[in-house]
Enzyme design. Structure first.
Site, PDB file in Angstrom:
ATOM      1  CD  GLU A 244     -22.689  43.946   1.709  1.00 47.05           C
ATOM      2  OE1 GLU A 244     -23.388  43.960   0.675  1.00 47.05           O
ATOM      3  OE2 GLU A 244     -21.715  44.695   1.864  1.00 47.05           O
TER       4      GLU A 244
ATOM      5  CG  HIS B   9     -19.560  52.404  -0.804  1.00 46.46           C
ATOM      6  ND1 HIS B   9     -19.313  52.033  -2.097  1.00 46.46           N
ATOM      7  CD2 HIS B   9     -20.014  51.307  -0.151  1.00 46.46           C
ATOM      8  CE1 HIS B   9     -19.605  50.745  -2.237  1.00 46.46           C
ATOM      9  NE2 HIS B   9     -20.030  50.284  -1.072  1.00 46.46           N
TER      10      HIS B   9
END
Length: 544
Positions: free
Chosen positions: A359, A446
């Site tokens: 992240e 993703h």
């Protein structure tokens, strides 16, 4: 015979131009490339060139340069940092950096203050004793007032420490004679105080003050849900410890306690032991987050020389316990912060180490290539975070979180012990692409990330079956070729340089191939084994 530059070397005018060094013994020889010198010799070279640099800059006869630092680029370009003196007195605000070519030619300079440094007089009206008394009085006037929001108010002043030193104060562009005095005391919370004051040598007026003693960095210990028992750098203010790390840009961890907005409440307590490894303990997830931020900082700093996510030395902060049953974690540029949910039943926090690295690496991408979060560029964005998240895990090398090429293997979002993604063969997750095709850009980012994840694994480790850190992998190639990897360290450098130098917001897989080849050429040379390995790995995932 090669000789090291003597500390007492002096540089002649002809040597300055020719790149030769004349040592005190009188023997001249051709200087090696300054970039090949050790730090001590670089500083000695800077000191040797100080007189010539002062002359080139047109400094007066009463001004001298005192070397403070030296940075030499790979091509020999020199950046010498100097302090100045005036008639032997330190000049505050007289510092400058002289930029030289490899042969010693002064190219330019950056000065803290431009113009003359000459004060009107070098004869003070106040004695040192009077200056000390006035400085101590100025500090006593602040008793009961906090220096800033992070410090306790001053409780008492013991007086000046040592004799005040005469200096030239020039930082405000109006040079004048001044005294520099150290005044000691104690803050209300028991923390010692040592303030350095600069006062006018004629009037005693305070020109500058600086607190030498800052709140301490403390060595704490934590027991996280995923990282296990680790060391933490915390902050001690008085008798209170906080999960704040001043050594890494002030990054800290707070709890949202179920809320979904705000900065949260900074973790603080009177002991420096945090969490017990159980998700039921609020501090345990905070330990994961704080440690994850620290390791990510260290990874980027020690691997690429990057100081923080923005490369500006500022640390991001982390928020844990976001919302209720929130099964995710995210990076937010607007708050420059990481946020973690507690997962299903609020008992499965998303604070695994590679999640932290993943992240926060979105922040690095945002501040470099800015890859658009859609289409093939979105897949590259997600892959960049998977790549660096995995590398952060390898960098930490924790026994409780075995380094691997599996993404999110410990948080068990799938409920069956499987990871979120596999880098060696991305399609094992049931949705990700192993190879490029014309439809990859239409996948969720993703899953389209699989092409770049697979490329990176092949580049680092090669194809075929192997076991790494006890984890079994079997990575195929599109064309059936057997590939040999160049290792994680080199693969990481290639990807980082491509991201930070060549990729743009719209880079797709074809352009990513070009970007990484350019990076490999810069780092290792065109036609090198590393360059050829980059080309072969892209071919191995059908990016030609």
């Amino acid at each position: 015979m090669k000789r090291k530059l003597a500390v007492g070397a002096v540089l002649s005018a002809s040597a300055l131009l020719a790149g030769a060094i004349q040592v005190s013994a009188g023997m001249a020889y051709a200087a090696p490339n300054p970039a090949s010198l050790g730090r001590a010799d670089q500083l000695a070279l800077a000191a040797a060139q100080a007189p010539a640099a002062a002359k080139a800059l047109g400094l007066g006869a009463r001004e001298k340069l005192v070397v403070k630092d030296a940075v030499v680029d790979a091509d020999g370009t020199r950046h010498f940092r100097y302090e100045r003196t005036y008639d032997g007195l330190p000049v505050l605000g007289g510092d400058l950096v002289v930029h030289q070519a490899a042969n010693g030619r002064v190219k330019s300079s950056d000065k803290a203050v431009a113009g003359s440094l000459a004060p009107a007089s070098l004869s003070p009206k106040l004695t040192a004793g009077q200056a000390a008394a006035q400085a101590a009085g100025a500090v006593r006037a602040t008793v009961g007032l906090a220096h800033d929001a992070d410090e306790a108010a001053l409780a008492s002043v013991s007086g000046a420490s040592g004799s005040p030193e005469l200096v030239v104060w020039a930082a405000d562009g109006a040079p004048r004679l001044a005294y520099r005095t150290t005044v000691e005391g104690v803050r209300a919370d028991g923390t010692p105080s040592r303030q350095r004051l600069v006062t006018d040598a004629d009037s005693g007026a305070v020109l500058s003050s600086h607190e030498d003693i800052q709140t301490a960095n403390a060595n704490g210990t934590g027991n996280g849900v995923f990282v296990g028992s680790v060391s933490l750098t915390t902050t001690l203010t008085g008798t209170t410890y906080t999960l704040k790390d001043a050594t890494r840009g002030g990054q800290y961890t707070s709890t949202l306690a179920g809320k979904t907005s705000g900065k949260g409440t900074l973790y603080s307590k009177t002991t420096n032991t945090w969490g017990n490894g159980l998700a039921s303990n609020s501090e345990s997830a905070a330990v994961d987050a704080q440690y994850g931020a620290a390791v990510t900082w260290d990874f980027y700093k020690n691997t690429f020389g990057r100081s923080g996510i923005r490369n500006d030395g500022v640390g991001a902060y982390s928020r844990v316990h976001y919302g209720s049953n929130y099964v995710n974690a995210f990076w937010d540029d607007s708050c420059f912060c990481m946020t973690y949910g507690d997962g299903s039943g609020n008992t499965h926090p998303l604070t695994e180490l590679d999640v932290s690295g993943h992240e926060m690496s979105h922040g690095v991408t945002s501040n470099t290539a800015g890859l658009n979060y859609s289409g093939e560029s979105g897949g590259l964005n997600e892959a960049t975070s998977d790549i660096f998240g995995s590398l952060v895990e390898f960098y930490a090398n924790l026994p409780k979180d075995n380094p691997d090429y599996l993404i999110g293997e410990l948080i068990d979002i799938n409920g069956n012990g499987t990871p979120l993604r596999y880098m060696d063969k991305p399609s094992k997750d049931g949705a990700s692409a192993d190879y490029w095709s014309s439809t990859v850009g239409s996948k969720d980012v993703h899953y389209s990330s699989g092409v770049a994840n697979h490329f990176f694994y092949l580049l680092a480790e090669g194809s075929g079956a192997k076991t790494i850190n006890g984890v079994s992998y079997n990575s195929p190639t599109y064309n059936g070729a057997a590939l040999t990897g160049i290792g994680r360290a080199k693969a990481a450098q290639v990807w980082y340089r491509a991201l930070t130098v060549y990729m743009t917001s719209t880079t797709n897989y074809k352009a990513a191939r070009t970007a990484t080849l350019n990076a490999a050429k810069d780092l290792y040379g065109a036609g090198s084994a590393e360059y050829n390995a980059v080309a072969a790995a892209w071919t191995g995932v059908n990016v030609n």
